[in-house]
Design a protein around this motif. Sequence first.
Motif, PDB file in Angstrom:
ATOM      1  N   THR A   1      -6.675   4.574  -5.286  1.00  0.00           N
ATOM      2  CA  THR A   1      -7.795   4.685  -4.348  1.00  0.00           C
ATOM      3  C   THR A   1      -7.886   3.364  -3.585  1.00  0.00           C
ATOM      4  O   THR A   1      -7.286   2.357  -3.981  1.00  0.00           O
ATOM      5  N   ASP A   2      -8.670   3.349  -2.518  1.00  0.00           N
ATOM      6  CA  ASP A   2      -8.843   2.109  -1.752  1.00  0.00           C
ATOM      7  C   ASP A   2      -9.449   1.004  -2.615  1.00  0.00           C
ATOM      8  O   ASP A   2      -9.030  -0.154  -2.528  1.00  0.00           O
ATOM      9  N   GLU A   3     -10.388   1.372  -3.458  1.00  0.00           N
ATOM     10  CA  GLU A   3     -11.021   0.383  -4.340  1.00  0.00           C
ATOM     11  C   GLU A   3     -10.014  -0.171  -5.358  1.00  0.00           C
ATOM     12  O   GLU A   3      -9.953  -1.380  -5.597  1.00  0.00           O
TER      13      GLU A   3
ATOM     14  N   ARG B   1       0.832  -1.200   0.000  1.00  0.00           N
ATOM     15  CA  ARG B   1       0.000   0.000   0.000  1.00  0.00           C
ATOM     16  C   ARG B   1       0.867   1.252   0.000  1.00  0.00           C
ATOM     17  O   ARG B   1       0.550   2.243  -0.661  1.00  0.00           O
TER      18      ARG B   1
END
Length: 72
Positions: free
Chosen positions: A40-42, A33
């Motif tokens: 984006t998180d998605e 990460r």
Amino acid sequence: MSTPINMHAARTALNNDPAIRQWAEDWLKQKERAVQGAMTDEEFAKHWLYVRPERMHEGAIEAVSAYRQQNG
């Protein structure tokens, strides 16, 4: 001082202990990460599904070593 860990020992630890495996996966996911910070998180969730097997294999020694350092 403990013996340096090799790939076989690291993979065996991950396969035999669900707690170590979950810790290692979370640790490797956080590392990935940090590298993929622009996603984006998605987007990252989809990315992680794709790269997870490779990262778990490549990072086994590093993750189990980090686990040992943190958890004695």
